[in-house]
Design a protein around this motif. Sequence first.
Motif, PDB file in Angstrom:
ATOM      1  N   UNK A 106       6.447 -20.939  13.946  1.00 12.81           N
ATOM      2  CA  UNK A 106       5.604 -20.685  15.112  1.00 12.81           C
ATOM      3  C   UNK A 106       4.153 -20.938  14.712  1.00 12.81           C
ATOM      4  N   UNK A 107       3.454 -21.730  15.476  1.00 11.02           N
ATOM      5  CA  UNK A 107       2.065 -22.061  15.142  1.00 11.02           C
ATOM      6  C   UNK A 107       1.180 -20.827  15.319  1.00 11.02           C
ATOM      7  N   UNK A 108       0.432 -20.476  14.258  1.00  9.72           N
ATOM      8  CA  UNK A 108      -0.522 -19.368  14.346  1.00  9.72           C
ATOM      9  C   UNK A 108      -1.916 -19.959  14.535  1.00  9.72           C
ATOM     10  N   UNK A 109      -2.584 -19.639  15.636  1.00 10.31           N
ATOM     11  CA  UNK A 109      -3.927 -20.192  15.857  1.00 10.31           C
ATOM     12  C   UNK A 109      -4.903 -19.735  14.780  1.00 10.31           C
ATOM     13  N   UNK A 110      -5.979 -20.493  14.623  1.00  6.17           N
ATOM     14  CA  UNK A 110      -7.030 -20.118  13.674  1.00  6.17           C
ATOM     15  C   UNK A 110      -7.617 -18.776  14.104  1.00  6.17           C
ATOM     16  N   UNK A 111      -7.745 -17.859  13.145  1.00  8.78           N
ATOM     17  CA  UNK A 111      -8.233 -16.521  13.475  1.00  8.78           C
ATOM     18  C   UNK A 111      -9.693 -16.555  13.904  1.00  8.78           C
ATOM     19  N   UNK A 112     -10.055 -15.735  14.894  1.00  7.40           N
ATOM     20  CA  UNK A 112     -11.461 -15.669  15.299  1.00  7.40           C
ATOM     21  C   UNK A 112     -12.286 -14.925  14.264  1.00  7.40           C
ATOM     22  N   UNK A 113     -13.582 -15.168  14.252  1.00  3.28           N
ATOM     23  CA  UNK A 113     -14.466 -14.451  13.342  1.00  3.28           C
ATOM     24  C   UNK A 113     -14.601 -12.990  13.730  1.00  3.28           C
ATOM     25  N   UNK A 114     -15.127 -12.207  12.804  1.00  2.00           N
ATOM     26  CA  UNK A 114     -15.246 -10.765  13.029  1.00  2.00           C
ATOM     27  C   UNK A 114     -16.303 -10.435  14.079  1.00  2.00           C
ATOM     28  N   UNK A 115     -17.340 -11.233  14.186  1.00  2.25           N
ATOM     29  CA  UNK A 115     -18.519 -10.842  14.955  1.00  2.25           C
ATOM     30  C   UNK A 115     -18.316 -10.887  16.464  1.00  2.25           C
ATOM     31  N   UNK A 116     -17.462 -11.777  16.971  1.00  2.00           N
ATOM     32  CA  UNK A 116     -17.334 -11.954  18.417  1.00  2.00           C
ATOM     33  C   UNK A 116     -16.173 -11.139  18.966  1.00  2.00           C
ATOM     34  N   UNK A 117     -16.505 -10.032  19.664  1.00  2.00           N
ATOM     35  CA  UNK A 117     -15.461  -9.192  20.232  1.00  2.00           C
ATOM     36  C   UNK A 117     -14.693  -9.955  21.314  1.00  2.00           C
TER      37      UNK A 117
END
Length: 469
Positions: A106-117
């Motif tokens: 299953x493709x896991x999308x690139x994780x978002x950065x910590x700063x942007x809620x």
Amino acid sequence: MDKLRPIDPMAARAVFDQAGGERVASQDHAGELYERLLDDGFTLSLEIEDGETIYTVVGGDEPEAWLNMIQGISLGLFKAHPDHFALYLFLRKFDRFNEICDEFGIAVPVLPGKASWRDRAMFYLRINASLQEFRRIHGLTPAELCAFLYDFAPHHLAQEQGELPPASKVWFLMGGAGDSSDFEFLDAAGEGSTSYWQGNVDTRRGDILVMWCVSPRSYIHSIWRAETDGFIDPFFHYHSTVWIGSPVKVPEIPFRELAADPVWSRKPAVRAHFQGASGKPVTAEEYDALLRMIKRKRGRMSELPRLHRPDLPDHDDVESEREVEQRLLEPLLRELGYVERDWIRNMPVRMGRGERVYPDYAIGAVQKRGEETARIIVEAKRELATEKQILDAYQQAKSYAQRLQSAAFVLVAREGIWIFLQEKGGFLRSRYMHKSWTELRGSDGLHEVKLVIGKAKSRVWTAAPRVPG
């Protein structure tokens, strides 16, 4: 006992009430609905003491609360539109979700950065797209996808964890920074207590965790063990996560005693009064000094975990390449978590025009004729004392690694090890990690290598592993 909150039924009901009347004819429509719900927010009524009711908005201009309620939100969306929204029940357990995705493609999308809620709140939509594509490819109903994610897949991946492995590193954790409930949990903790915590993604299962309670307590409270490797959870406030367990209470070690200790007083985090220190490493020397402080206070020394000291033999009297393999390399591989079945020695590989070569060690190899692969290649030499010797060995091992689509290759000799990782589709002579055998006999040096080429790392290797500085 742990601090993990269950699915929030009020969030599920509020989302269902708002989303249920919407028409959703495609995944694009589903995405638009989710984004509109996030931007508009929904209101929850909370009854507190004396029957007073307060109202809070989830989403809108305050998307942070959305992250904590993602399980309930996904449930409300799933109940309203099961063909377009997947149920997500991996709060604080994104590592398990990653394992399932890795195992079943299953493709896991690139994780978002910590700063942007907001990006982190929107991440559910990207997870949902991957799960819906998986469901479509395999012809699963929404109910069957749930059965796969929360019954079949966990049972398929289940394995006996057994005892915690030896600790290779010590980490500093902080409790009470944003919530006094941390203190209540820590004080009540006993045998069997576990919880998620802000940690370091480089933490490995079994590592030692020193728990510091912030002001007004300002003292070391207990020693814990890492129950999981560290991981990023996009829906966790602090982002970097580790599950902790096996607590041992220790006599209080206040800040003034740490600041007066000849070892801890040199620590930058102490000079900064532990500001932002959660998840920072503690050296072996610092942990030994802490154990001495605990002993002086008559702490329960027999119950405290100790750092693993690698049992690697002396390298000075190694006289042949085969001795390098048997006396140095293979014990090192075992320290990194591998067992003999994980490697193939002298694996035959065709290199064009009928030429056959034999890499010394192929780790994680797949022997499919003409399509052989290996995660790591290791070349052993008696000595690599000159730049020419290193360059010749580098070129030889690099050719094997490229042929076998390896993520890394390692040179091993009496002088130590050199680790080269694939970077942007290739290897660079100038980019490597070198460790002497003296460094590898220390827990800190071994831990650095374990993070780069240890068995736990190689299991989940992507095409672009992290390159050491």
